[in-house]
Design a protein around this motif. Structure first.
Motif, PDB file in Angstrom:
ATOM      1  N   GLN A  87       0.842  -1.188   0.000  1.00 42.76           N
ATOM      2  CA  GLN A  87       0.000   0.000   0.000  1.00 42.76           C
ATOM      3  C   GLN A  87       0.880   1.242   0.000  1.00 42.76           C
ATOM      4  OE1 GLN A  87      -2.218  -0.727   3.610  1.00 42.76           O
ATOM      5  NE2 GLN A  87      -3.876  -1.696   2.485  1.00 42.76           N
ATOM      6  N   VAL A  88       0.429   2.260  -0.702  1.00 41.78           N
ATOM      7  CA  VAL A  88       1.157   3.520  -0.787  1.00 41.78           C
ATOM      8  C   VAL A  88       0.214   4.637  -0.350  1.00 41.78           C
ATOM      9  CG1 VAL A  88       2.429   5.094  -2.286  1.00 41.78           C
ATOM     10  CG2 VAL A  88       2.514   2.622  -2.720  1.00 41.78           C
ATOM     11  N   LEU A  89       0.687   5.441   0.589  1.00 43.57           N
ATOM     12  CA  LEU A  89      -0.083   6.589   1.061  1.00 43.57           C
ATOM     13  C   LEU A  89       0.590   7.863   0.549  1.00 43.57           C
ATOM     14  CD1 LEU A  89      -2.294   7.887   2.786  1.00 43.57           C
ATOM     15  CD2 LEU A  89      -0.715   7.758   4.735  1.00 43.57           C
ATOM     16  N   LEU A  90      -0.178   8.687  -0.159  1.00 47.76           N
ATOM     17  CA  LEU A  90       0.316   9.943  -0.703  1.00 47.76           C
ATOM     18  C   LEU A  90      -0.354  11.102   0.028  1.00 47.76           C
ATOM     19  CD1 LEU A  90       0.041   9.101  -4.510  1.00 47.76           C
ATOM     20  CD2 LEU A  90       2.038   8.854  -3.018  1.00 47.76           C
ATOM     21  N   THR A  91       0.456  12.053   0.482  1.00 48.95           N
ATOM     22  CA  THR A  91      -0.078  13.243   1.126  1.00 48.95           C
ATOM     23  C   THR A  91       0.644  14.470   0.586  1.00 48.95           C
ATOM     24  OG1 THR A  91       1.446  12.939   2.987  1.00 48.95           O
ATOM     25  CG2 THR A  91      -0.798  12.110   3.274  1.00 48.95           C
ATOM     26  N   GLU A  92      -0.089  15.565   0.493  1.00 50.30           N
ATOM     27  CA  GLU A  92       0.529  16.808   0.025  1.00 50.30           C
ATOM     28  C   GLU A  92       1.449  17.329   1.118  1.00 50.30           C
ATOM     29  OE1 GLU A  92      -1.797  19.829  -1.909  1.00 50.30           O
ATOM     30  OE2 GLU A  92      -3.202  18.326  -2.676  1.00 50.30           O
ATOM     31  N   ALA A  93       2.677  17.684   0.722  1.00 45.67           N
ATOM     32  CA  ALA A  93       3.670  18.153   1.673  1.00 45.67           C
ATOM     33  C   ALA A  93       3.992  19.631   1.499  1.00 45.67           C
ATOM     34  CB  ALA A  93       4.951  17.327   1.533  1.00 45.67           C
ATOM     35  N   GLN A  94       3.674  20.167   0.328  1.00 42.53           N
ATOM     36  CA  GLN A  94       4.002  21.564   0.051  1.00 42.53           C
ATOM     37  C   GLN A  94       3.074  22.094  -1.030  1.00 42.53           C
ATOM     38  OE1 GLN A  94       7.913  22.080  -1.606  1.00 42.53           O
ATOM     39  NE2 GLN A  94       7.931  24.273  -1.252  1.00 42.53           N
ATOM     40  N   SER A  95       2.704  23.363  -0.888  1.00 44.94           N
ATOM     41  CA  SER A  95       1.928  24.056  -1.912  1.00 44.94           C
ATOM     42  C   SER A  95       2.150  25.549  -1.705  1.00 44.94           C
ATOM     43  CB  SER A  95       0.444  23.700  -1.802  1.00 44.94           C
ATOM     44  OG  SER A  95      -0.283  24.325  -2.836  1.00 44.94           O
ATOM     45  N   ASP A  96       3.313  26.014  -2.184  1.00 49.79           N
ATOM     46  CA  ASP A  96       3.720  27.398  -1.977  1.00 49.79           C
ATOM     47  C   ASP A  96       3.728  28.157  -3.297  1.00 49.79           C
ATOM     48  OD1 ASP A  96       4.230  26.881   0.731  1.00 49.79           O
ATOM     49  OD2 ASP A  96       6.289  26.277   0.310  1.00 49.79           O
ATOM     50  N   VAL A  97       3.465  29.451  -3.200  1.00 49.83           N
ATOM     51  CA  VAL A  97       3.570  30.315  -4.375  1.00 49.83           C
ATOM     52  C   VAL A  97       4.952  30.955  -4.392  1.00 49.83           C
ATOM     53  CG1 VAL A  97       1.095  30.741  -4.486  1.00 49.83           C
ATOM     54  CG2 VAL A  97       2.543  32.293  -3.179  1.00 49.83           C
TER      55      VAL A  97
ATOM     56  N   PHE B  61       1.950  36.235  -8.277  1.00 44.56           N
ATOM     57  CA  PHE B  61       2.876  35.100  -8.303  1.00 44.56           C
ATOM     58  C   PHE B  61       2.737  34.378  -9.641  1.00 44.56           C
ATOM     59  CE2 PHE B  61      -1.038  33.357  -6.577  1.00 44.56           C
ATOM     60  CZ  PHE B  61      -1.146  32.106  -7.167  1.00 44.56           C
ATOM     61  N   ASN B  62       3.826  33.763 -10.074  1.00 40.14           N
ATOM     62  CA  ASN B  62       3.837  33.118 -11.380  1.00 40.14           C
ATOM     63  C   ASN B  62       4.189  31.629 -11.324  1.00 40.14           C
ATOM     64  OD1 ASN B  62       3.331  35.510 -13.051  1.00 40.14           O
ATOM     65  ND2 ASN B  62       5.256  36.214 -12.186  1.00 40.14           N
ATOM     66  N   MET B  63       4.623  31.156 -10.163  1.00 41.68           N
ATOM     67  CA  MET B  63       5.012  29.754 -10.030  1.00 41.68           C
ATOM     68  C   MET B  63       4.466  29.188  -8.725  1.00 41.68           C
ATOM     69  SD  MET B  63       8.947  29.755 -11.333  1.00 41.68           S
ATOM     70  CE  MET B  63       8.956  28.145 -12.097  1.00 41.68           C
TER      71      MET B  63
ATOM     72  N   VAL C  69       6.122  24.441 -10.815  1.00 44.26           N
ATOM     73  CA  VAL C  69       5.371  24.613 -12.068  1.00 44.26           C
ATOM     74  C   VAL C  69       4.987  26.066 -12.256  1.00 44.26           C
ATOM     75  CG1 VAL C  69       4.424  22.266 -12.070  1.00 44.26           C
ATOM     76  CG2 VAL C  69       3.151  24.088 -10.976  1.00 44.26           C
ATOM     77  N   LEU C  70       4.939  26.463 -13.511  1.00 46.09           N
ATOM     78  CA  LEU C  70       4.399  27.773 -13.841  1.00 46.09           C
ATOM     79  C   LEU C  70       2.888  27.753 -13.631  1.00 46.09           C
ATOM     80  CD1 LEU C  70       6.308  28.407 -17.180  1.00 46.09           C
ATOM     81  CD2 LEU C  70       6.680  29.611 -15.013  1.00 46.09           C
ATOM     82  N   VAL C  71       2.347  28.845 -13.168  1.00 45.70           N
ATOM     83  CA  VAL C  71       0.905  28.923 -12.955  1.00 45.70           C
ATOM     84  C   VAL C  71       0.161  28.624 -14.261  1.00 45.70           C
ATOM     85  CG1 VAL C  71      -1.000  30.485 -12.359  1.00 45.70           C
ATOM     86  CG2 VAL C  71       1.089  30.462 -10.987  1.00 45.70           C
TER      87      VAL C  71
END
Length: 128
Positions: free
Chosen positions: A37-47, A55-57, A122-124
């Motif tokens: 089993q693999v558990l995926l969680t968001e660790a970062q979401s910064d502008v 912001f552009n990225m 990623v670019l916005v």
């Protein structure tokens, strides 16, 4: 598409027999130690990268936690290298790969666990 969904697509494309979950492993399958089993969680979401008064990225991050099946008969390290290389091909950079450890909460048969963290900028304009 959420970052965890992108990473899930890479994992399921490589390892069709692994069960991949986002945010939480469902109660009805959490104790199944005979499947990886693999558990995926968001660790970062910064502008980032400001210009033109906005912001552009975005810097995105995903934590990957692999709970190996007790029956896993393949080379774990090789499986992880294959996974990390494929994630790199999808523009995810491996920023942390921790040592394997055993799930000590299990008293009879202990699963091997592996933690990997990947990031992507990623670019916005690319989001969508």
């Amino acid at each position: 598409m959420r970052p965890v969904d992108e990473v899930a697509d890479v994992i399921t494309g490589l390892f069709a027999d692994w069960q991949v979950y986002s945010d939480a492993i469902p109660e009805e399958v959490i104790d199944d130690r005979h499947v990886t089993q693999v558990l995926l969680t968001e660790a970062q979401s910064d502008v980032s990268e400001y210009g033109g008064n906005t912001f552009n990225m975005m810097s995105l991050g995903v934590d990957i936690q692999i709970f190996y099946s007790l029956d896993y008969d393949k080379n774990m390290l090789l499986s992880e290298v294959i996974l990390m290389k494929q994630l790199e091909d999808a523009r995810w950079r491996v920023v942390d790969s921790q040592a394997h450890y055993l799930d000590l909460s299990q008293t009879d048969n202990q699963q091997t666990i592996k933690n990997i963290t990947v990031n992507k900028t990623v670019l916005v304009d690319e989001i969508g």
